[in-house]
Each structure stands twice: as structure tokens, then as C-alpha cells.
Design an enzyme around this catalytic site. Sequence first.
Site, PDB file in Angstrom:
ATOM      1  N   ARG A 153      15.876 -38.491  71.918  1.00  0.00           N
ATOM      2  CA  ARG A 153      15.970 -38.247  70.469  1.00  0.00           C
ATOM      3  C   ARG A 153      15.764 -39.552  69.722  1.00  0.00           C
ATOM      4  O   ARG A 153      16.457 -40.531  69.985  1.00  0.00           O
ATOM      5  CB  ARG A 153      17.333 -37.669  70.142  1.00  0.00           C
ATOM      6  CG  ARG A 153      17.626 -36.527  71.095  1.00  0.00           C
ATOM      7  CD  ARG A 153      18.407 -35.411  70.516  1.00  0.00           C
ATOM      8  NE  ARG A 153      18.261 -34.300  71.451  1.00  0.00           N
ATOM      9  CZ  ARG A 153      18.956 -33.183  71.405  1.00  0.00           C
ATOM     10  NH1 ARG A 153      19.829 -33.004  70.442  1.00  0.00           N
ATOM     11  NH2 ARG A 153      18.753 -32.236  72.273  1.00  0.00           N
TER      12      ARG A 153
ATOM     13  N   GLU B 277      16.383 -40.356  66.716  1.00  0.00           N
ATOM     14  CA  GLU B 277      17.193 -40.558  65.514  1.00  0.00           C
ATOM     15  C   GLU B 277      17.832 -41.945  65.503  1.00  0.00           C
ATOM     16  O   GLU B 277      18.342 -42.409  66.506  1.00  0.00           O
ATOM     17  CB  GLU B 277      18.277 -39.467  65.437  1.00  0.00           C
ATOM     18  CG  GLU B 277      17.687 -38.131  65.039  1.00  0.00           C
ATOM     19  CD  GLU B 277      18.128 -36.982  65.928  1.00  0.00           C
ATOM     20  OE1 GLU B 277      18.751 -37.254  66.958  1.00  0.00           O
ATOM     21  OE2 GLU B 277      17.829 -35.837  65.585  1.00  0.00           O
TER      22      GLU B 277
ATOM     23  N   ARG C 142      29.087 -41.493  69.261  1.00  0.00           N
ATOM     24  CA  ARG C 142      28.831 -40.254  70.005  1.00  0.00           C
ATOM     25  C   ARG C 142      27.354 -39.858  70.052  1.00  0.00           C
ATOM     26  O   ARG C 142      27.026 -38.719  70.340  1.00  0.00           O
ATOM     27  CB  ARG C 142      29.691 -39.124  69.438  1.00  0.00           C
ATOM     28  CG  ARG C 142      29.415 -38.832  68.003  1.00  0.00           C
ATOM     29  CD  ARG C 142      30.540 -38.063  67.328  1.00  0.00           C
ATOM     30  NE  ARG C 142      30.323 -38.135  65.904  1.00  0.00           N
ATOM     31  CZ  ARG C 142      30.698 -39.156  65.140  1.00  0.00           C
ATOM     32  NH1 ARG C 142      31.343 -40.166  65.653  1.00  0.00           N
ATOM     33  NH2 ARG C 142      30.419 -39.183  63.871  1.00  0.00           N
ATOM     34  N   HIS C 143      26.479 -40.814  69.798  1.00  0.00           N
ATOM     35  CA  HIS C 143      25.045 -40.537  69.899  1.00  0.00           C
ATOM     36  C   HIS C 143      24.344 -41.538  70.810  1.00  0.00           C
ATOM     37  O   HIS C 143      24.640 -42.725  70.774  1.00  0.00           O
ATOM     38  CB  HIS C 143      24.382 -40.622  68.523  1.00  0.00           C
ATOM     39  CG  HIS C 143      24.726 -39.491  67.621  1.00  0.00           C
ATOM     40  ND1 HIS C 143      25.752 -39.570  66.727  1.00  0.00           N
ATOM     41  CD2 HIS C 143      24.201 -38.263  67.490  1.00  0.00           C
ATOM     42  CE1 HIS C 143      25.844 -38.419  66.072  1.00  0.00           C
ATOM     43  NE2 HIS C 143      24.923 -37.606  66.520  1.00  0.00           N
TER      44      HIS C 143
ATOM     45  N   GLU D 264      31.517 -31.466  69.480  1.00  0.00           N
ATOM     46  CA  GLU D 264      30.582 -30.467  69.985  1.00  0.00           C
ATOM     47  C   GLU D 264      30.033 -30.947  71.325  1.00  0.00           C
ATOM     48  O   GLU D 264      29.410 -31.995  71.402  1.00  0.00           O
ATOM     49  CB  GLU D 264      29.449 -30.323  68.968  1.00  0.00           C
ATOM     50  CG  GLU D 264      28.428 -29.279  69.317  1.00  0.00           C
ATOM     51  CD  GLU D 264      27.270 -29.293  68.310  1.00  0.00           C
ATOM     52  OE1 GLU D 264      27.472 -29.720  67.155  1.00  0.00           O
ATOM     53  OE2 GLU D 264      26.174 -28.892  68.706  1.00  0.00           O
TER      54      GLU D 264
ATOM     55  N   SER E 118      25.757 -26.443  72.664  1.00  0.00           N
ATOM     56  CA  SER E 118      25.397 -25.415  71.697  1.00  0.00           C
ATOM     57  C   SER E 118      24.321 -24.533  72.298  1.00  0.00           C
ATOM     58  O   SER E 118      23.590 -24.938  73.198  1.00  0.00           O
ATOM     59  CB  SER E 118      24.976 -26.022  70.364  1.00  0.00           C
ATOM     60  OG  SER E 118      23.709 -26.582  70.473  1.00  0.00           O
TER      61      SER E 118
ATOM     62  N   ARG F 170      28.949 -36.292  76.506  1.00  0.00           N
ATOM     63  CA  ARG F 170      29.991 -35.833  75.580  1.00  0.00           C
ATOM     64  C   ARG F 170      31.126 -35.135  76.322  1.00  0.00           C
ATOM     65  O   ARG F 170      32.294 -35.291  75.971  1.00  0.00           O
ATOM     66  CB  ARG F 170      29.391 -34.903  74.528  1.00  0.00           C
ATOM     67  CG  ARG F 170      28.590 -35.680  73.517  1.00  0.00           C
ATOM     68  CD  ARG F 170      28.405 -34.885  72.264  1.00  0.00           C
ATOM     69  NE  ARG F 170      27.856 -35.716  71.216  1.00  0.00           N
ATOM     70  CZ  ARG F 170      27.573 -35.263  70.009  1.00  0.00           C
ATOM     71  NH1 ARG F 170      27.783 -33.988  69.721  1.00  0.00           N
ATOM     72  NH2 ARG F 170      27.093 -36.067  69.098  1.00  0.00           N
TER      73      ARG F 170
END
Length: 427
Positions: free
Chosen positions: A205, A207, A213-214, A350, A353, A401
Amino acid sequence: MIGSYLVVSEMRLCGWVLRSKTIGRVVIVEVSGGDVRPYVLVGKQDVNPDLYKTLSSLPLGSAVCFEGEPAKEQKSKRGTEFEVKSIKVYAEPVEPLPVELVGKVPSLLETRIKYRWLLLRNPVEKAIFRVRQSIVQAAREYLLNNGFTEVHTPKIVAAGAEGGATLFKVQYFEREAYLSQSPQLYKQILVSSIPRVFEITPYFRAEKFNTVRHLNESWGIDVEQGFIEGVEDVMNTLENLVAYIINYVRDRNKEELETLGVELPRVSTPFKRLKFEEAVDILRSNGIEVPEGEDLSDHAERELGKIMSEKGHDLYFIVGFPWQSTGFYYMREEDGYHTRKFDLDFRGLEIASGGQREHRYDKLVEALRLKGLDPANFSFYLEAFKYGMPPHGGFGLGIERLMMQMLGLSNIREAVLFVRDRTRLVP
RNA sequence: GCCGCCGUAGUAUAGCCCGGUCUAGUAUGCGGGCCUGUCGAGCCCGUGACCCGGGUUCAAAUCCCGGCGGCGGCGCCA
């Protein structure tokens, strides 16, 4: 200490000198080897002068192998003691170690990440990654035992799940390609032939986050199952998988958990289902603002986690997300507002998902249009829905996570050996 | 991308606000010495550092500006 080692009368064990202490004419050396706890070697000048001399001259970090057997007298509080019959030194450090490995001096996370490969000789760091290994092993075991086939899908792809804003670009000969941010579309395509698939896979990713947490490269356990009666079938798989993983680690990694100071409760299913609107109501009645129709913010998720934990729910689903906040591929309810998307939260974070997907061709094309996407860009994906695509659903479960919440890690970077984040590309 | 905080031996820190006995303190590591079982053992001696560039000043680790690096928060999401 692994019990089976004590059964064997003599063996060769290898590792690195972790800690060394001379008290008068006794030298005590700890060797970081195959167990979480170190091997402890004792040399007494009066008993064995040669061994005493060798052990007392070993610099921290030396690579050694020794032959011997577990000592009858186990005096050390830190590891298993061995009677050494012979010892061979394979390598000594060229210069002193850059970090202190025993834990006398704390090191910053930055330093821990830089020297992770070296710090793995420390029982705490070692324990974290042994748990990671167990998580993967437990997941694979559970899924294989439940009729899922392990697959591998491409990580170099032409397009992502929903556009290109968060994808890493790569040059693919004369074309532009991307690193896969999720195997989801491929999993779905496969469900048109293999009813149950899973993949343990990296997610890339792009981002530009800088949070605890990323990560820009993380790993997930990605599952897709066909011929479902409804979204509950998918949630059952996820909750049973997570419970299996946590209970597996709880039973098989006692020493690791003890080293980390973690007590894992036994987990039982089913997990609590919380409708999205219920979650919003709970938050609002606790004075937390939630904008209409949007996904929950991190802050809101954490607050919800606290409230749910007080009610005895560490793990809970949030179900029925509004369609406006989800991807085009989730199945919509009759009301056109809600979807069959769910999140699984673990103490306010989270960790997974997923949901039931739209498997009806016409509805899927319509959904793409409604989301402002061009169906022509998804033709390879859409084609798979033409020839008997069964009702199906799946999820992605984030390994780091899950580790964070299981082990109480305060930063997701602690859960990866080599970190890829906004600023780290080396080591 | 926006906002805030921080950069002192190999590592972790004190000192910075209020510039000057800072010749930069401590722990750990490393070198040496003492101690016959330590458990982050202990005691003694030694070793090694102010992110880079500019500015203010008689004087800068300390104040100002820029750069580089790191940490955290927010949005996104696993």
C-alpha cells in the site's frame, strides 16, 4: 527450555554468546540458541581450567557450538544449564555489538528495527517472531483442515481493487503495472472453480501514513469461500479461524508468552455481532461524535473497543456498513443502503474486514457504474462472473495487527522483521 | 499531505527554558584489576559523544534560520 532436549543424553548445540559473567573462579556464559531461553554454560577454574579459560575469553556475540548434556544441578534462573564436554568457537565479532542484547539498556524502536536481525538473539524479540510463525502455522492448519486450498496469486498486477491512488507503480516492460494491494479480485475469480481458497500474502500500500498501525508492506491471511448461504458463513469461518489461532498460540507458545509477559485468554465463538448503527449509537451515547454514513474513525474504533471490552467482548464484528463507505464489490441489502460488509475488531483495532460479495453479473456492473468506475477497466474480473459464479464471500486478516493485539505491542513495526514504512527501505 | 515533538559516546540518557567552572555527568558496552554461582550481580581504574550548514554573541550542546534524520497525531485501511 524444550523438554525433549533433556531426554537426549548428549548433543551438539549452537548459538551466540548472549551474556557472560565472571565471579572469581567461576564463569557463567549464556548462549542464545534454538530455544527462547538461553543455554547456560558454567566453567570453574578449579574443576576444568581449559573450559574456564575458553569461556571467560569469549566476547559477547561469538558464534559457538558445544557438546554436552543438561546439568543435573539447574541453578540458573534464566536458562537451561549444560555440562560442557567440548566447545568450538566458529566466529568472534570483528567489533563490539552495536546494541546491548540482554535488555539492561533500553533501545529505541528505531534502533531495534535497524538491528532486528541481531536483536533476535534476545529472548523477547525471538518470542515475538516465534508467535508470528505459530500464527501462520495455525491458520494454515485450520484452513487446510476445513477444505480450503492454498493458492498463490500475482503480486504484479494491472490494476488494484478500486483505482490506483494507493498503489506502488512498477515498470513492467513497456507497460505500467502495480504491486498488489490485495489478492481479493483473484480470490474471487478462483472461487468460480475452487470453492474454498486461501492465500497468505503480502499487501503493498502506497499510502504515506506515519502511524503505529500502518505499514506499506504487510501480510495477511486472505480467504474466499463459495456456495455460502449468507454472510454468516464467512463470519463463522473468520471467527473460528481467529479463535483457533489464538488458542493455538496460547497452548503451544507458553514460554514465548511468559517471556513477553502476555496472558492470552482462551477464546470461544461466536463473537459478538454489532450492527454498524448500534456501534454508532453506543459511541454517540458515550459522547463521541460520528459523522453520518461514514466509516468509523480510528479514535471512534478505539473508544468502541474500550466500551466493548468492559462488556466482556475483546473480539467483535461490526456488520452492515453503509454502501457509500464501502467498495463496489460488496453485496447490498434489499434497502440499497446497507451492505454485507463486516469488520472484525480486536480491542478497538480492525484486524480483518470482509463480507459477502456481489456475485450476480448485472448487479456487479450496476454497482461499478454507481461508484463512478468504468466496467471496461474490470473486464478480466467481470468475465469470471459470467459462467456460474456461486454466492461467495471472504476476508483479509492482518497478521501484524493480530499480533499487535495478541501481544500488546504498541507499534505495528515491532511485529515485522524488516520494516517497510514511509521512510524505511533498508534493511 | 497537514499539525506537533525530538536529534548529546556503540546503545540509552542528564545538561538546553535561564548562553560562561561543560575540562559535557550517569548507565551499559569495550580494555584492565578484585571477587568460587551471578540472575540487569557488585566494587575500583581507564575509554569514548553535542546531526549538518549558516547566524546572533566577548562567549553556543544551550538562542535564531535552513537542511537532513527520527517520533507521534489526523485522514486511509489490514
